[in-house]
Structures are given as structure tokens and as C-alpha cells.
Design a protein around this motif. Structure first.
Motif, PDB file in Angstrom:
ATOM      1  N   LEU A  17      -6.361  -1.035   0.730  1.00  0.00           N
ATOM      2  CA  LEU A  17      -6.777  -0.753   1.945  1.00  0.00           C
ATOM      3  C   LEU A  17      -8.636  -2.017   1.961  1.00  0.00           C
TER       4      LEU A  17
ATOM      5  N   GLN B 224     -12.332   2.479   5.912  1.00  0.00           N
ATOM      6  CA  GLN B 224     -10.146   3.056   6.378  1.00  0.00           C
ATOM      7  C   GLN B 224     -10.489   2.975   4.433  1.00  0.00           C
ATOM      8  N   SER B 225     -10.359   2.156   3.592  1.00  0.00           N
ATOM      9  CA  SER B 225     -10.886   2.495   1.728  1.00  0.00           C
ATOM     10  C   SER B 225     -11.712   3.770   1.897  1.00  0.00           C
TER      11      SER B 225
ATOM     12  N   THR C 259      -7.103  -3.631   5.733  1.00  0.00           N
ATOM     13  CA  THR C 259      -8.346  -3.094   6.595  1.00  0.00           C
ATOM     14  C   THR C 259      -9.036  -2.972   6.708  1.00  0.00           C
TER      15      THR C 259
ATOM     16  N   PHE D 203       1.086  -1.036   0.250  1.00  0.00           N
ATOM     17  CA  PHE D 203      -0.181   0.343   0.628  1.00  0.00           C
ATOM     18  C   PHE D 203       1.133   1.270   0.195  1.00  0.00           C
TER      19      PHE D 203
END
Length: 255
Positions: A128, A136-137, A132, A83
């Protein structure tokens, strides 16, 4: 004979309209190269080839990262993709595009930055998303969109300030790509990296060296593409070098 002459004139006029609309030649170069057929005019010929190549890069860039996007989406994984590497690339592309736009460079000289920024932002979002989480994305996309909006405001970000952003591209490109290069080396494969995307990015960056020399003359932009073509070529070579190892990893996951 008059009919043939009329048809020839019609063809020239159609070509003239198309060439001028796309800004591929100046009237003087069109008259010399097309009407008079003087192909020895190297100045006009190089300028024309640069414009055509530049527009080709812009058109090609609209889909160049699509294979990477689809590979992540259908694979349901972003394994092997850093990332941080994607993020640094996105920042570099965005700064380059904003700098070129603010300087009033021809769209053919930087247009791919627009398409690459959108696709790279999508890749960053997907990385993301699968690593995660969705929240978050979505936050990332919102913050990035806001940052681009502010960067395009000449009052907040004058060209003199954007020059430093363009200069910062060089270390960001080197750092971002070497993070991916080292990750590939340590993993012994290239994971979800798309061979088509990496190879096209390398070829596009190499071609951009020529078009930047012809259309902008900006030494900073030219140096940026020299660095970009070098590191992108290394990653493209890694994809080919680790091809069998990457295939084996993919097979083990599907078993």
C-alpha cells in the motif's frame, strides 16, 4: 567408572530438563527413547519428530518473509505483488492462528502463524505504501491490529465462531494465491516476489501437514495445510520457471 557413570547421568539429566522444558517428549517417551535407547517405539518417535519439526518451522517462520520485506523496501517498489492476494493470505493466517490458540493447541503446532501474520501485515503495508500512499498503509495496520485484538476475545469470538473462520481459510487461500498465480502468468514474470520466501513457504506448508496430523488431529487444519502447500508450491515453481524473464525485467528497470 563411577566418574563416567556420573557424567552420563549428568548428560541424561541435562537432556531431560531441556526436552521437558521444550515439551518435546512425555516422561514415558523420554525414558523409553533416551534412557533405554528403544528407537523402535514408533509412536514416541513420530511424536518427537513432529515436535522438533514444528518448533523448527516456528523458528524458521520468524525470518521466512524477511527477504520479501527487504526486496520491497530496498527496491522501492511492490510491482508484481497483488495486494488482494497478500490481504487474503493475511486474513487466512490470522484466522488459523486465532483458531489454534483458542483451541489450546501446542504452540509448536501453530506458532509460525504469529510470525507470519506480523511479516505478512508488514508486506501488505509496504504494498500500500508504494502503490496508494502512506496514509492508507497506516490506516490498514491500525484496523488490522484492532481486528486481531477483538478476535482474541473469547466473549466476542468463541471457538464455535472461529471454526467458521478456519473453514473460510480454504477458499481464501485458494483465491488469494490464484490471484497471484494468474498475475504472474499474465505478466510473464514474478516481479518483486522473493524466491527464498516462496520456496520456504511451500516447504513449510508441506511439513505442517505431518505436524498437524500428529499434534492436533484437526481435519480442518490438516486440509488447510494440504491446500496451502499445493498453491504455494505452484507459486514457487513459477518463480523458478520465470527466473530469466524476471531477471530481464529487473535489468531493464536499472538501465
Amino acid at each position: 567408572m563411577a566418574g563416567n557413570l556420573l557424567r552420563e547421568n549428568d548428560v541424561i539429566e541435562i537432556l531431560r530438563d531441556g526436552v521437558f522444558k521444550l515439551k518435546l517428549m512425555t516422561p514415558k517417551c523420554f525414558e523409553d527413547l533416551v534412557v533405554k535407547g528403544n528407537l523402535n517405539n514408533l509412536v514416541c518417535m513420530k511424536a518427537f519428530l513432529s515436535k522438533v519439526l514444528g518448533l523448527g518451522i516456528v523458528v524458521g517462520s520468524s525470518l521466512v518473509k524477511l527477504p520479501q520485506v527487504l526486496k520491497i523496501m530496498f527496491g522501492g517498489s511492490a510491482e508484481g505483488i497483488s495486494f488482494l492476494s497478500v490481504f487474503l493470505e493475511l486474513v487466512a493466517i490470522t484466522l488459523s492462528g486465532v483458531y489454534s490458540f483458542s483451541n489450546g493447541f501446542p504452540f509448536s503446532a501453530y506458532g509460525e502463524s504469529v510470525f507470519l501474520a506480523v511479516q505478512t501485515a508488514l508486506i501488505a503495508m509496504l504494498v500500500l505504501w508504494f502503490s496508494t500512499g502512506k496514509l492508507q498503509s497506516l490506516v490498514f495496520v491500525t484496523l488490522y491490529s484492532g481486528a486481531v485484538y477483538l478476535a482474541l476475545d473469547p466473549k466476542l469470538c468463541p471457538v464455535s465462531l472461529l471454526w467458521y473462520g478456519q473453514a473460510a481459510n480454504i477458499p481464501m487461500i485458494i483465491l488469494g494465491k490464484f490471484i497471484q498465480i494468474i498475475s504472474n502468468f499474465r505478466n510473464g514474470h514474478t516481479g518483486q516476489l522473493s524466491a527464498i520466501t516462496t520456496i520456504l513457504l511451500a516447504l513449510g506448508a508441506i511439513a505442517r501437514i505431518f505436524t498437524s496430523i500428529q499434534e492436533t488431529g484437526d481435519q480442518l487444519v490438516i486440509l488447510t495445510y494440504i491446500i496451502s502447500s499445493t498453491v504455494n508450491s505452484i507459486i514457487a515453481l513459477q518463480v523458478l520457471w520465470y527466473w530469466n524473464a524476471t531477471t530481464e525485467v529487473s535489468k531493464r528497470k536499472t538501465e
